[in-house]
Enzyme design. Structure first.
Site, short mmCIF file in Angstrom:
data_model
loop_
_atom_site.label_atom_id
_atom_site.label_comp_id
_atom_site.label_asym_id
_atom_site.label_seq_id
_atom_site.Cartn_x
_atom_site.Cartn_y
_atom_site.Cartn_z
N HIS A 168 0.86 -1.19 0.00
CA HIS A 168 0.00 0.00 0.00
C HIS A 168 0.89 1.23 0.00
O HIS A 168 1.23 1.79 1.04
CB HIS A 168 -0.91 -0.03 1.24
CG HIS A 168 -1.95 1.05 1.27
ND1 HIS A 168 -3.18 0.89 1.89
CD2 HIS A 168 -1.96 2.32 0.78
CE1 HIS A 168 -3.88 2.00 1.78
NE2 HIS A 168 -3.15 2.89 1.11
N HIS B 63 1.24 4.77 -2.61
CA HIS B 63 0.84 5.52 -3.80
C HIS B 63 2.09 6.19 -4.36
O HIS B 63 2.72 6.99 -3.66
CB HIS B 63 -0.20 6.57 -3.44
CG HIS B 63 -1.44 6.00 -2.84
ND1 HIS B 63 -2.56 5.70 -3.59
CD2 HIS B 63 -1.74 5.64 -1.56
CE1 HIS B 63 -3.50 5.20 -2.80
NE2 HIS B 63 -3.03 5.14 -1.57
N HIS C 230 -9.64 0.76 -1.12
CA HIS C 230 -9.61 1.48 0.15
C HIS C 230 -11.02 1.47 0.73
O HIS C 230 -11.97 1.87 0.05
CB HIS C 230 -9.20 2.94 -0.06
CG HIS C 230 -7.76 3.15 -0.41
ND1 HIS C 230 -7.12 2.44 -1.40
CD2 HIS C 230 -6.85 4.02 0.09
CE1 HIS C 230 -5.86 2.86 -1.49
NE2 HIS C 230 -5.67 3.82 -0.59
N GLU D 247 -11.32 3.49 6.07
CA GLU D 247 -10.31 4.44 6.56
C GLU D 247 -11.06 5.56 7.27
O GLU D 247 -10.99 5.72 8.49
CB GLU D 247 -9.48 4.99 5.40
CG GLU D 247 -8.43 6.00 5.82
CD GLU D 247 -7.70 6.64 4.64
OE1 GLU D 247 -6.70 7.32 4.89
OE2 GLU D 247 -8.14 6.48 3.47
N ASP E 72 1.72 4.10 2.65
CA ASP E 72 0.66 4.91 2.05
C ASP E 72 1.24 6.03 1.18
O ASP E 72 1.49 5.83 0.00
CB ASP E 72 -0.27 5.46 3.14
CG ASP E 72 -1.65 5.84 2.62
OD1 ASP E 72 -1.90 5.70 1.42
OD2 ASP E 72 -2.50 6.25 3.42
N ASP E 73 1.44 7.22 1.75
CA ASP E 73 2.00 8.38 1.03
C ASP E 73 3.17 8.91 1.86
O ASP E 73 3.07 9.93 2.55
CB ASP E 73 0.93 9.46 0.85
CG ASP E 73 -0.24 8.97 0.02
OD1 ASP E 73 -0.13 8.96 -1.22
OD2 ASP E 73 -1.26 8.57 0.61
#
Length: 337
Positions: free
Chosen positions: A17, A19, A197, A200, A278-279
């Site tokens: 996961h 991005h 997703h 969340e 994630d980011d």
């Protein structure tokens, strides 16, 4: 710092996961803007870093999409992706399944092939030069409509050999998985792997929809699943992988304090949760920083960390022979340490 930081540094792991647009570090954003003579609403790299401070998911997405503007050529996407792979390699990531958002680029006038070509070339070089295996997952932006998602799916079909699966990301609240039921059915018919997703910011109902309507094979985030015991039961029984992102949850205020993070409870309940970034450029750390933050806050021990790493391998979309190789590496490390 925890007594287990060195163990985490050496732990063989996967990442499911991340991005790729979310790995755009402030320095690269600044350098690309200068190179392209683009005007930014910031005076320095430090200004950009200070702007990476969010109250919720939407605050983050606003600056995330703004940052994408500096990604314009295949070379830009190559540089972005290879920089991530180098960081992942340094953190003992053996395999990564990477998200990208084609609609965030085609809506700016780029050809679908521009990000795809740059990213896939970097992934190929990552395999050859760094030994990291990888897969690419194309996400639909859920704040856009079904027609736009179908258009993107059709653009992807000629490049099926380079795209492992499809996912669903962006603003969750008000955009339930059911909005994309027909698109996901078409993606499954085209033999793409499917993830989404859910849970969340959205309620447990969104997770049920992702399971029942989208028929996902892996759940991204899924934190709010814990509010529904029947849903937890189902996720445990099916062995569904959850790609949990601790620093993201903290930075976007999904949890107010890392000591409240549900990850340890997930493990205690038997959920197949793994740790991901994630980011990472926006949320303060790559995969090792996520492991360390949650270990320090929740008092995780090496056996928990090995379980998290094994859950990631199990939830990956590589074949059984490759999974065995990665599990053997993990077991060897765990035994030696």
């Amino acid at each position: 710092m925890t007594p287990h930081d060195a163990f985490i540094d050496g732990l063989p792991k996967v990442e499911l996961h991340v991005h790729i647009e979310g790995t755009l570090e402030p320095q690269m954003l600044w350098d690309k803007a200068v190179e392209q003579n683009l005007k930014l609403p910031f005076q320095s790299v430090d200004d950009i870093q200070r702007a990476y401070n969010f109250g919720n998911l939407q605050d983050f997405l606003d600056i995330y999409y703004q940052g994408m503007n500096v990604l314009r050529s295949e070379r830009d996407f190559y540089d972005l992706t290879f920089a991530y792979l180098e960081k992942a390699h340094a953190q003992n990531v053996m395999h990564s399944e990477i998200f990208f958002d084609p609609q965030g680029h085609t809506s700016r006038g780029l050809a679908f092939e521009t990000p795809l070509n740059g990213i896939t070339q970097a992934l190929a070089d990552g395999r050859e030069k760094l030994g990291i295996s990888s897969g690419l997952i194309m996400c639909f932006l859920r704040h856009l409509d079904e027609a736009d998602a179908f258009k993107t799916l059709n653009q992807a079909l000629p490049y099926k050999a380079h795209i492992l699966g499809v996912g669903l990301d962006s603003s969750e609240l008000g955009h339930p998985p059911s909005k994309f039921e027909r698109v996901f059915a078409a993606a499954r018919d085209a033999e793409f792997r499917v993830v989404a997703h859910a849970g969340e910011e959205g309620p447990p109902d969104y997770v049920w929809e992702a399971l029942d309507l989208l028929k996902i094979e892996r759940l991204d985030h899924g934190n709010r699943s814990l509010e529904d015991p029947k849903l937890v039961e189902r996720l445990v029984a099916s062995g569904m992988g959850l790609t949990v992102c601790p620093l993201s949850n903290l930075k976007l205020c999904g949890v107010k304090d890392m000591r409240e993070h549900p990850l340890r409870r997930m493990l205690d309940l038997g959920l197949k949760a793994g740790v991901n970034s994630d980011d990472p450029a926006y949320f303060g750390g790559y995969v090792n920083e996520n492991y360390k933050a949650v270990t320090a806050a929740l008092g995780l021990e090496p056996h928990h960390l090995v379980t998290l790493a094994r859950n990631g391998i199990d939830a990956s979309f590589i074949d059984d022979a490759e999974k065995k190789v990665l599990r053997d590496r993990l077991d060897l490390y765990a035994t030696a340490h």
